[in-house]
Design a protein around this motif. Structure first.
Motif, PDB file in Angstrom:
ATOM      1  N   GLU A 141       0.857  -1.197   0.000  1.00  0.00           N
ATOM      2  CA  GLU A 141       0.000   0.000   0.000  1.00  0.00           C
ATOM      3  C   GLU A 141       0.893   1.246   0.000  1.00  0.00           C
ATOM      4  N   GLY A 142       0.650   2.136  -0.972  1.00  0.00           N
ATOM      5  CA  GLY A 142       1.519   3.295  -1.171  1.00  0.00           C
ATOM      6  C   GLY A 142       1.655   4.203   0.031  1.00  0.00           C
ATOM      7  N   ALA A 143       0.580   4.393   0.794  1.00  0.00           N
ATOM      8  CA  ALA A 143       0.612   5.339   1.915  1.00  0.00           C
ATOM      9  C   ALA A 143       1.285   4.745   3.148  1.00  0.00           C
ATOM     10  N   TYR A 144       1.640   3.445   3.115  1.00  0.00           N
ATOM     11  CA  TYR A 144       2.200   2.805   4.302  1.00  0.00           C
ATOM     12  C   TYR A 144       3.719   2.664   4.267  1.00  0.00           C
ATOM     13  N   TYR A 145       4.357   3.104   3.171  1.00  0.00           N
ATOM     14  CA  TYR A 145       5.830   3.109   3.156  1.00  0.00           C
ATOM     15  C   TYR A 145       6.336   3.932   4.333  1.00  0.00           C
ATOM     16  N   GLU A 146       5.720   5.107   4.531  1.00  0.00           N
ATOM     17  CA  GLU A 146       6.183   6.005   5.599  1.00  0.00           C
ATOM     18  C   GLU A 146       5.855   5.465   6.982  1.00  0.00           C
ATOM     19  N   LYS A 147       4.901   4.527   7.057  1.00  0.00           N
ATOM     20  CA  LYS A 147       4.578   3.904   8.340  1.00  0.00           C
ATOM     21  C   LYS A 147       5.448   2.675   8.606  1.00  0.00           C
ATOM     22  N   GLY A 148       6.271   2.283   7.633  1.00  0.00           N
ATOM     23  CA  GLY A 148       7.089   1.079   7.803  1.00  0.00           C
ATOM     24  C   GLY A 148       6.268  -0.192   7.737  1.00  0.00           C
ATOM     25  N   VAL A 149       5.276  -0.191   6.845  1.00  0.00           N
ATOM     26  CA  VAL A 149       4.419  -1.381   6.687  1.00  0.00           C
ATOM     27  C   VAL A 149       4.419  -1.801   5.216  1.00  0.00           C
ATOM     28  N   ALA A 150       5.020  -2.960   4.943  1.00  0.00           N
ATOM     29  CA  ALA A 150       4.986  -3.514   3.585  1.00  0.00           C
ATOM     30  C   ALA A 150       3.728  -4.349   3.383  1.00  0.00           C
ATOM     31  N   LEU A 151       3.297  -4.999   4.468  1.00  0.00           N
ATOM     32  CA  LEU A 151       2.066  -5.786   4.459  1.00  0.00           C
ATOM     33  C   LEU A 151       1.660  -6.058   5.894  1.00  0.00           C
ATOM     34  N   SER A 152       0.404  -6.451   6.074  1.00  0.00           N
ATOM     35  CA  SER A 152      -0.090  -6.891   7.370  1.00  0.00           C
ATOM     36  C   SER A 152      -0.440  -8.369   7.254  1.00  0.00           C
ATOM     37  N   LEU A 153      -0.444  -9.044   8.393  1.00  0.00           N
ATOM     38  CA  LEU A 153      -0.775 -10.470   8.417  1.00  0.00           C
ATOM     39  C   LEU A 153      -1.938 -10.687   9.376  1.00  0.00           C
ATOM     40  N   ALA A 154      -2.860 -11.543   8.950  1.00  0.00           N
ATOM     41  CA  ALA A 154      -4.064 -11.784   9.752  1.00  0.00           C
ATOM     42  C   ALA A 154      -4.295 -13.278   9.933  1.00  0.00           C
ATOM     43  N   ARG A 155      -4.969 -13.595  11.040  1.00  0.00           N
ATOM     44  CA  ARG A 155      -5.434 -14.958  11.309  1.00  0.00           C
ATOM     45  C   ARG A 155      -6.928 -14.984  10.978  1.00  0.00           C
ATOM     46  N   LYS A 156      -7.354 -16.041  10.327  1.00  0.00           N
ATOM     47  CA  LYS A 156      -8.777 -16.129   9.966  1.00  0.00           C
ATOM     48  C   LYS A 156      -9.503 -17.085  10.888  1.00  0.00           C
ATOM     49  N   ARG A 157     -10.708 -16.696  11.302  1.00  0.00           N
ATOM     50  CA  ARG A 157     -11.566 -17.660  11.988  1.00  0.00           C
ATOM     51  C   ARG A 157     -13.018 -17.323  11.666  1.00  0.00           C
TER      52      ARG A 157
END
Lengths: 256, 256
Positions: free
Chosen positions: A227-243
């Motif tokens: 996500e383009g706006a998250y470079y500055e937040k130091g986030v390349a991706l998020s990870l989630a658990r599904k249930r």
């Protein structure tokens, strides 16, 4: 009592809730604006807050349509999600849960009694893509239809909803001294939001050519990939658990 | 005499050539910087200008890799294009010609004796996509390989290159009074850069639901479809005419 709703076209998740910090002439615009919105639509966590607040976002990540919430047991939000999943033929709809206390929540939708961000992608920032625009329009219309039916006393059958609970964020690889980013999201991962990522799967391709793999012990669902706006937040991706979460049948009277 | 080359990583086509306008303390940064670059790499149209100037760009449009030039008879640029087309397996490479006088050309590459913008997409602004990054890297490397071989006296066989000459720009549909944009690029046209657009083909889908069609008399090739930076320029897409240009065999000596 019927459910009042407010839709705010708010482009960036930049609202920070600092109800206790006094606003002065020199306060940043974002802080001033967040307090104005809190006064207009909240105050957050008060009886005066609007019943439902939906904040519309778009992302460069291939997320489809997501309802992003701070609760995995808000039957209103979960039923709206189920309604969208049932009615939207060509857009995947998912329920994302940020498991943080409401008083730490920084986004606009946290000001309402119920609320969620409606996030849709992929779309470059500064661009309108017709298919994405139409899907958002359809999602908003379906949400309002659900509210009208709910307010008219319609019974909505219970059932199950898949909930993706965010577990952690992953930053881009960086040079240890300069902190400059040294890799891009791997082509095998790019655009594969909500496709299960297994330990050992490619995650980044370094500019040097080296492949870096996912080192976690548990298979998780990536989202907000690149996500383009998250470079500055130091986030390349998020990870989630599904249930799967079971939701009860609801009707307007039952919630009074 | 060998071909000197300079590669400038210049993100936006914002260089305006105003060699005659004096720079003062209050001049906009872009004007000051354009004169600095002109002094460093030019002066434009002078004997001191660098031999070859390549300016690297990326776009939200699905253009593949384009060499954008101000000449349809620059054998250096055309041979480099042919070289890239031959060597790049998975990226389409095209030669785009802006048919305007050199003294009206506003982009950095016009400062060199030979020059082109290397434009690649689709990629959202503010984002690095690994496949796009690698294709640009490969294109730059192949260009430098060609220059090295050329400087070593290698003979490059002549042949044909397809040249897309820009004919006109098309703006987004707008409200006649407010000038607010009233439509997005039609889903059938979005991402179909360099696919022939015929009279009557869908072009825009209005937010009201109405489809607007291409009203021209001649089938033309659309490109820069829905480029994010061109909303402010009033350009939803550009249209080009394609023709084949014959290029001669070249060898370093023949160009002295």
């Amino acid at each position: 009592e019927s459910c009042q709703y407010t839709i705010i076209f708010h482009c960036m998740a930049a609202l920070s809730e600092r109800g206790s910090a006094p606003v002065s002439e020199t306060s940043p615009y974002e802080m001033v604006r967040s307090q104005e919105l809190n006064a207009l639509l909240g105050p957050k966590a008060s009886m005066q807050a609007v019943d439902l607040l939906c904040d519309l976002h778009n992302t460069t990540a291939n997320t489809g349509l997501c309802l992003i919430t701070y609760s995995d047991r808000d039957w209103i939000c979960l039923h709206i999600c189920k309604h969208l999943q049932r009615e939207m033929a060509s857009t995947p709809v998912r329920y994302v849960h940020f498991d943080i206390p409401l008083n730490e929540a920084y986004s606009l939708d946290s000001v309402g009694k119920h609320g969620f961000a409606m996030e849709i992608g992929p779309q470059p920032h500064g661009v309108v893509r017709s298919v994405i625009f139409s899907a958002m329009q359809e999602g908003v219309q379906l949400m309002m239809d659900w509210i009208c039916q709910f307010n008219s006393g319609t019974l909505f059958e219970g059932g199950w909803v898949d909930v993706y609970t965010m577990v952690k964020n992953i930053d881009y690889p960086r040079d240890s001294e300069t902190h400059v980013i040294t890799a891009a999201v791997h082509p095998d991962l790019q655009d594969r939001d909500f496709c299960l990522l297994h330990p050992g799967d490619p995650m980044f391709l370094c500019f040097s050519g080296e492949t870096l793999r996912y080192r976690g012990k548990e298979a998780l669902y990536p989202f907000f990939i690149n996500e383009g706006a998250y470079y500055e937040k130091g986030v390349a991706l998020s990870l989630a658990r599904k249930r799967r979460v079971q939701i009860p049948s609801v009707r307007s009277e039952t919630l009074r």
